[in-house]
Design a protein around this motif. Structure first.
Motif, PDB file in Angstrom:
ATOM      1  N   GLU A  31     -39.146  44.901  -3.014  1.00  0.00           N
ATOM      2  CA  GLU A  31     -39.483  46.286  -3.376  1.00  0.00           C
ATOM      3  C   GLU A  31     -38.973  47.339  -2.404  1.00  0.00           C
ATOM      4  N   ARG A  32     -38.894  47.037  -1.143  1.00  0.00           N
ATOM      5  CA  ARG A  32     -38.450  48.028  -0.171  1.00  0.00           C
ATOM      6  C   ARG A  32     -36.941  48.208  -0.266  1.00  0.00           C
ATOM      7  N   ARG A  33     -36.454  49.451  -0.147  1.00  0.00           N
ATOM      8  CA  ARG A  33     -35.038  49.775  -0.347  1.00  0.00           C
ATOM      9  C   ARG A  33     -34.453  50.504   0.849  1.00  0.00           C
ATOM     10  N   ASN A  34     -33.173  50.201   1.147  1.00  0.00           N
ATOM     11  CA  ASN A  34     -32.476  50.906   2.228  1.00  0.00           C
ATOM     12  C   ASN A  34     -31.779  52.145   1.659  1.00  0.00           C
ATOM     13  N   SER A  35     -30.973  52.810   2.483  1.00  0.00           N
ATOM     14  CA  SER A  35     -30.288  54.039   2.060  1.00  0.00           C
ATOM     15  C   SER A  35     -29.261  53.793   0.957  1.00  0.00           C
ATOM     16  N   GLN A  36     -28.829  52.543   0.770  1.00  0.00           N
ATOM     17  CA  GLN A  36     -27.901  52.201  -0.313  1.00  0.00           C
ATOM     18  C   GLN A  36     -28.645  51.678  -1.547  1.00  0.00           C
ATOM     19  N   ASP A  37     -29.961  51.841  -1.535  1.00  0.00           N
ATOM     20  CA  ASP A  37     -30.834  51.382  -2.614  1.00  0.00           C
ATOM     21  C   ASP A  37     -30.781  49.867  -2.781  1.00  0.00           C
ATOM     22  N   ARG A  38     -30.626  49.151  -1.677  1.00  0.00           N
ATOM     23  CA  ARG A  38     -30.620  47.690  -1.693  1.00  0.00           C
ATOM     24  C   ARG A  38     -31.931  47.162  -1.129  1.00  0.00           C
ATOM     25  N   SER A  39     -32.455  46.147  -1.780  1.00  0.00           N
ATOM     26  CA  SER A  39     -33.631  45.445  -1.264  1.00  0.00           C
ATOM     27  C   SER A  39     -33.177  44.451  -0.191  1.00  0.00           C
ATOM     28  N   ARG A  41     -33.554  41.334  -0.339  1.00  0.00           N
ATOM     29  CA  ARG A  41     -32.946  40.260  -1.130  1.00  0.00           C
ATOM     30  C   ARG A  41     -31.459  40.573  -1.392  1.00  0.00           C
ATOM     31  N   GLN A  42     -31.164  41.821  -1.761  1.00  0.00           N
ATOM     32  CA  GLN A  42     -29.784  42.211  -2.053  1.00  0.00           C
ATOM     33  C   GLN A  42     -28.934  42.318  -0.787  1.00  0.00           C
ATOM     34  N   ILE A  43     -29.539  42.748   0.313  1.00  0.00           N
ATOM     35  CA  ILE A  43     -28.807  42.804   1.589  1.00  0.00           C
ATOM     36  C   ILE A  43     -28.420  41.393   2.016  1.00  0.00           C
ATOM     37  N   VAL A  44     -29.352  40.463   1.900  1.00  0.00           N
ATOM     38  CA  VAL A  44     -29.070  39.069   2.253  1.00  0.00           C
ATOM     39  C   VAL A  44     -27.954  38.530   1.366  1.00  0.00           C
ATOM     40  N   GLY A  45     -27.993  38.828   0.072  1.00  0.00           N
ATOM     41  CA  GLY A  45     -26.924  38.412  -0.829  1.00  0.00           C
ATOM     42  C   GLY A  45     -25.585  39.018  -0.431  1.00  0.00           C
ATOM     43  N   HIS A  46     -25.592  40.297  -0.072  1.00  0.00           N
ATOM     44  CA  HIS A  46     -24.363  40.953   0.383  1.00  0.00           C
ATOM     45  C   HIS A  46     -23.814  40.273   1.636  1.00  0.00           C
ATOM     46  N   MET A  47     -24.699  39.873   2.523  1.00  0.00           N
ATOM     47  CA  MET A  47     -24.263  39.186   3.745  1.00  0.00           C
ATOM     48  C   MET A  47     -23.641  37.831   3.426  1.00  0.00           C
ATOM     49  N   GLU A 138     -13.695  39.675  15.663  1.00  0.00           N
ATOM     50  CA  GLU A 138     -14.438  40.405  16.697  1.00  0.00           C
ATOM     51  C   GLU A 138     -15.354  41.474  16.105  1.00  0.00           C
ATOM     52  N   ASP A 139     -15.026  41.983  14.928  1.00  0.00           N
ATOM     53  CA  ASP A 139     -15.855  43.008  14.290  1.00  0.00           C
ATOM     54  C   ASP A 139     -17.006  42.413  13.475  1.00  0.00           C
ATOM     55  N   PHE A 140     -16.923  41.151  13.132  1.00  0.00           N
ATOM     56  CA  PHE A 140     -17.935  40.549  12.268  1.00  0.00           C
ATOM     57  C   PHE A 140     -19.359  40.678  12.836  1.00  0.00           C
ATOM     58  N   PRO A 141     -19.593  40.434  14.132  1.00  0.00           N
ATOM     59  CA  PRO A 141     -20.964  40.586  14.642  1.00  0.00           C
ATOM     60  C   PRO A 141     -21.529  41.998  14.459  1.00  0.00           C
ATOM     61  N   ARG A 142     -20.680  43.015  14.554  1.00  0.00           N
ATOM     62  CA  ARG A 142     -21.146  44.391  14.357  1.00  0.00           C
ATOM     63  C   ARG A 142     -21.685  44.547  12.938  1.00  0.00           C
ATOM     64  N   HIS A 143     -20.929  44.072  11.964  1.00  0.00           N
ATOM     65  CA  HIS A 143     -21.335  44.156  10.565  1.00  0.00           C
ATOM     66  C   HIS A 143     -22.613  43.347  10.313  1.00  0.00           C
ATOM     67  N   PHE A 144     -22.667  42.151  10.865  1.00  0.00           N
ATOM     68  CA  PHE A 144     -23.840  41.287  10.729  1.00  0.00           C
ATOM     69  C   PHE A 144     -25.084  41.991  11.292  1.00  0.00           C
ATOM     70  N   LYS A 145     -24.967  42.529  12.498  1.00  0.00           N
ATOM     71  CA  LYS A 145     -26.105  43.198  13.154  1.00  0.00           C
ATOM     72  C   LYS A 145     -26.521  44.468  12.424  1.00  0.00           C
ATOM     73  N   LEU A 146     -25.568  45.167  11.838  1.00  0.00           N
ATOM     74  CA  LEU A 146     -25.880  46.358  11.051  1.00  0.00           C
ATOM     75  C   LEU A 146     -26.850  46.001   9.928  1.00  0.00           C
ATOM     76  N   HIS A 147     -26.559  44.910   9.226  1.00  0.00           N
ATOM     77  CA  HIS A 147     -27.417  44.508   8.115  1.00  0.00           C
ATOM     78  C   HIS A 147     -28.738  43.898   8.594  1.00  0.00           C
ATOM     79  N   ILE A 148     -28.721  43.219   9.713  1.00  0.00           N
ATOM     80  CA  ILE A 148     -29.974  42.713  10.287  1.00  0.00           C
ATOM     81  C   ILE A 148     -30.882  43.889  10.663  1.00  0.00           C
TER      82      ILE A 148
END
Length: 158
Positions: A31-39, A41-47, A138-148
């Motif tokens: 139910e909770r949503r981020n600024s991209q309207d993702r739950s 569950r959806q953020i984990v799927g995107h990752m 080298e950029d992958f951890p930045r993206h990973f941490k952003l979503h975490i």
């Protein structure tokens, strides 16, 4: 940053977060949503999609002629189409978390085994944008941490 260091850092985060994710209550993940309207569950799927696509890029960059043409699934917000088509909001949470965990652990394995002679190989990320294999990893951890961080913010939302 050395790939082994990146791999170790990512592995610690994946193991730690897999346990946290598994124990989240259903309303929090759905139910909770981020600024991209993702739950969550959806953020984990995107990752999952990100780790999978990056695995393929890393592999292609080690055997194809540079620059490599490989689709950027994030262009034109196609990553949202991936999320919708795969219907992450309905996937069994334990399956999704395990898929997230093992997809990332496999990506870690892949980056530990990158041929160092191929680090300058380039991927055509977008019009007039080339990204080297080295820079991509080298950029992958930045993206990973952003979503975490997004997940953490949604967990802590009152």
């Amino acid at each position: 940053m050395a790939f082994q260091t990146i791999a170790e850092e990512l592995k610690k985060l994946v193991i730690s977060w897999a346990n946290k994710l598994e124990n989240l209550p259903s309303p929090t993940i759905a139910e909770r949503r981020n600024s991209q309207d993702r739950s969550i569950r959806q953020i984990v799927g995107h990752m999952v999609d990100s780790a999978s696509n990056n695995t393929h890029r890393v592999v292609h960059l080690q055997y194809q002629e540079s620059p490599v043409e490989y689709p950027n699934y994030a262009t034109y917000r196609n990553n949202d189409k991936w999320i919708a088509i795969q219907n992450y909001k309905e996937e069994d949470w334990n399956v999704l978390v395990n898929h997230w965990k093992f997809t990332h652990l496999h990506f870690i394995h892949v980056i530990r085994n990158v041929n160092k002679e191929k680090l300058d190989q380039q991927w055509i990320a977008d019009t007039n944008q080339l990204v080297s294999l080295k820079d991509m990893v080298e950029d992958f951890p930045r993206h990973f941490k952003l979503h975490i961080k997004e997940i953490e913010e949604l967990i802590n939302l009152k």
